[in-house]
Design an enzyme around this catalytic site. Structure first.
Site, PDB file in Angstrom:
ATOM      1  N   ALA A  57       0.864  -1.179   0.000  1.00 29.31           N
ATOM      2  CA  ALA A  57       0.000   0.000   0.000  1.00 29.31           C
ATOM      3  C   ALA A  57       0.900   1.229   0.000  1.00 29.31           C
ATOM      4  CB  ALA A  57      -0.884  -0.006   1.239  1.00 29.31           C
ATOM      5  N   TYR A 182      -9.401   0.784   5.308  1.00 30.20           N
ATOM      6  CA  TYR A 182      -8.691   2.039   5.052  1.00 30.20           C
ATOM      7  C   TYR A 182      -9.658   3.054   4.437  1.00 30.20           C
ATOM      8  CZ  TYR A 182      -4.779  -0.649   6.617  1.00 30.20           C
ATOM      9  OH  TYR A 182      -3.968  -1.415   7.416  1.00 30.20           O
TER      10      TYR A 182
HETATM   11  C1  LIG Z   1       3.047  -8.365   6.100  1.00 29.70           C
HETATM   12  C2  LIG Z   1       1.726  -8.100   5.440  1.00 29.70           C
HETATM   13  C3  LIG Z   1       1.464  -6.836   4.943  1.00 29.70           C
HETATM   14  C4  LIG Z   1       0.259  -6.567   4.265  1.00 29.70           C
HETATM   15  N1  LIG Z   1       0.061  -5.348   3.671  1.00 29.70           N
HETATM   16  C5  LIG Z   1      -0.994  -5.157   2.844  1.00 29.70           C
HETATM   17  C6  LIG Z   1      -1.089  -4.007   2.031  1.00 29.70           C
HETATM   18  O1  LIG Z   1      -0.188  -3.165   1.997  1.00 29.70           O
HETATM   19  N2  LIG Z   1      -2.186  -3.873   1.244  1.00 29.70           N
HETATM   20  C7  LIG Z   1      -3.175  -4.832   1.200  1.00 29.70           C
HETATM   21  O2  LIG Z   1      -4.154  -4.669   0.472  1.00 29.70           O
HETATM   22  N3  LIG Z   1      -3.082  -5.940   1.944  1.00 29.70           N
HETATM   23  C8  LIG Z   1      -2.012  -6.147   2.736  1.00 29.70           C
HETATM   24  N4  LIG Z   1      -1.879  -7.329   3.411  1.00 29.70           N
HETATM   25  C9  LIG Z   1      -2.874  -8.381   3.195  1.00 29.70           C
HETATM   26  C10 LIG Z   1      -2.411  -9.344   2.096  1.00 29.70           C
HETATM   27  O3  LIG Z   1      -2.235  -8.680   0.851  1.00 29.70           O
HETATM   28  C11 LIG Z   1      -3.403 -10.509   1.935  1.00 29.70           C
HETATM   29  O4  LIG Z   1      -4.636  -9.980   1.519  1.00 29.70           O
HETATM   30  C12 LIG Z   1      -3.580 -11.311   3.222  1.00 29.70           C
HETATM   31  O5  LIG Z   1      -2.339 -11.527   3.859  1.00 29.70           O
HETATM   32  C13 LIG Z   1      -4.227 -12.656   2.956  1.00 29.70           C
HETATM   33  O6  LIG Z   1      -3.455 -13.402   2.043  1.00 29.70           O
HETATM   34  P1  LIG Z   1      -2.471 -14.613   2.504  1.00 29.70           P
HETATM   35  O7  LIG Z   1      -3.308 -15.607   3.263  1.00 29.70           O
HETATM   36  O8  LIG Z   1      -1.938 -15.180   1.191  1.00 29.70           O
HETATM   37  O9  LIG Z   1      -1.395 -14.036   3.355  1.00 29.70           O
HETATM   38  C14 LIG Z   1      -0.710  -7.595   4.131  1.00 29.70           C
HETATM   39  C15 LIG Z   1      -0.456  -8.849   4.681  1.00 29.70           C
HETATM   40  C16 LIG Z   1       0.748  -9.105   5.315  1.00 29.70           C
HETATM   41  C17 LIG Z   1       1.003 -10.500   5.844  1.00 29.70           C
END
Ligand SMILES: Cc1cc2nc3c(=O)[nH]c(=O)nc-3n(C[C@H](O)[C@H](O)[C@H](O)COP(=O)(O)O)c2cc1C
Length: 368
Positions: A57, A182
């Site tokens: 983001a 957000y």
């Molecule tokens: C370290 C970290 C930072 C994240 N930062 C963002 C972000 O900047 N923008 C966003 O839309 N989601 C963010 N997320 C959410 C992820 O993009 C994703 O939607 C969420 O982790 C679920 O996917 P996963 O099970 O593959 O981890 C973040 C997740 C993690 C673990």
């Protein structure tokens, strides 16, 4: 033949495959500037074979940062360090994408690994966040200042300016972040938006800002390049934003030239009970895809190549976004290709003597 590793085209942009690095905040910038950490972090995932590599983001205003260490694109100095990164990603055969964001009432928090929940107060170097209404996210968060209509217009302009800078920086996909509680999601949800003007109350009013931002960004984003919007399909609480509203919003976004809805969930209500499990958000992506008739991305606890392949084959989504699994294994796409028997993915030339575990060591491997 696996669909996951097949190229995928949106507008005039073709991705090497359908695997995207989901945006992930790194909380590692000073003054919003990208640095060596971002180069190595994002570059590694490009080397690892993901077709689309999203930045975290990236804040469109300084006060729209979740933490003071977020990446930003609110001034021209922030362009050049990002150019270095997009150049590297592109050289690996991947496409560089950027997620543009404003944190609204969830701005000015501590880096998560410090273990301190809630806002950084102005006395400790934080700032008073803004939001649709003066309702704090929870008691540990500073009450936001309610935005005036003229300030809302400035935020729309900030998204536009950041999108223009993103283009100069070499990004080929822009994603507007309207999820996870957000700012844009705060306007969508009646839990955080209790305005009585044209931006609050009815569904039409609550979606107004997301539509304005999207339309304005689309107007400056080249015709041949795709635009994504990330949404939370549901707040997971009664009287919150819900999947029916998400489908209707997706229809409107499609008519504004959005190419793909990246469907996530949650982030607005601290008391939400979220039934997590493998692929727990995919059904929302499927609904949007079927009922709004546009491409979707799905994200959330997708870890296995066969699981990702099944989602694509059953037409639930068009792109698989992976977050934590790609932190655990940046080479997941290359391994997935092996697992699915495709053998289409090309390992970097520098790594080609190590592409299979069972590959015997050869005399030539020892000569260097
Ligand atoms: C370290 C970290 C930072 C994240 N930062 C963002 C972000 O900047 N923008 C966003 O839309 N989601 C963010 N997320 C959410 C992820 O993009 C994703 O939607 C969420 O982790 C679920 O996917 P996963 O099970 O593959 O981890 C973040 C997740 C993690 C673990």
């Amino acid at each position: 033949m696996s669909l996951l590793l097949e190229p995928y085209t949106l507008r005039q942009l073709t991705l090497l495959n359908r695997i995207a690095v989901s945006p992930m905040c790194q909380y590692s910038s000073v003054d919003g500037l990208a640095n060596d950490w971002h180069l190595v972090h994002l570059g590694s995932r490009a080397i690892g074979g993901a077709g689309l590599v999203f930045t975290e983001a990236t804040a469109v205003t300084a006060d729209g940062r979740i933490t003071a260490q977020d990446l930003g694109l609110w001034n021209d100095e922030q362009i050049e360090p990002l150019q270095r990164i997009t150049r590297f990603i592109t050289a690996q055969g991947a496409v560089a994408g950027i997620q543009l964001a404003h944190a609204g009432r969830k701005a000015s928090t501590w880096r998560p690994w410090l273990g301190t929940h809630g806002s950084v107060k102005p006395a400790d170097g934080g700032w008073v966040p803004v939001g649709p209404s003066s309702i704090a996210y929870d008691p540990e968060h500073t009450k936001p200042k309610q935005l005036e209509e003229s300030e809302i217009a400035d935020i729309v302009q900030a998204f536009v300016d950041a999108a223009k800078r993103a283009l100069i920086a070499g990004f080929k996909v822009v994603e507007v972040h309207a999820a996870h509680g957000y700012l844009l999601h705060q306007f969508l949800s009646p839990l955080s938006n209790q305005r009585r003007d044209q931006y609050g109350g009815s569904f039409e009013n609550r979606i107004r800002l997301v539509l304005q931002v999207t339309e304005a960004v689309r107007a400056v984003w080249p015709e041949e390049l795709p635009l994504f919007v990330r949404v939370s399909a549901t707040d997971w609480v009664e009287d919150g934003w819900n999947p029916d509203e998400t489908v209707e919003l997706a229809r409107r976004l499609k008519s504004l030239g959005v190419d793909l809805i990246d469907v996530s969930s949650g982030g607005t209500a601290v008391n939400a009970e979220i039934p997590t499990g493998p692929g727990y958000q995919t059904r929302f992506a499927e609904r949007v895809r079927k009922e709004a008739g546009l491409a979707t991305g799905t994200v959330g606890m997708i870890t296995e190549p066969a699981q990702a392949e099944h989602i694509l084959r059953t037409c639930q989504a068009d792109i698989i976004f992976l977050a934590r699994e790609l932190l655990r294994d940046p080479y997941w796409p290359l391994h997935a290709d092996d697992d699915l028997g495709g053998h289409k993915a090309v390992w970097p030339a520098q790594y080609q003597r190590a592409t299979h575990r069972e590959q015997p060591i050869h005399e030539s491997d020892l000569r260097d």
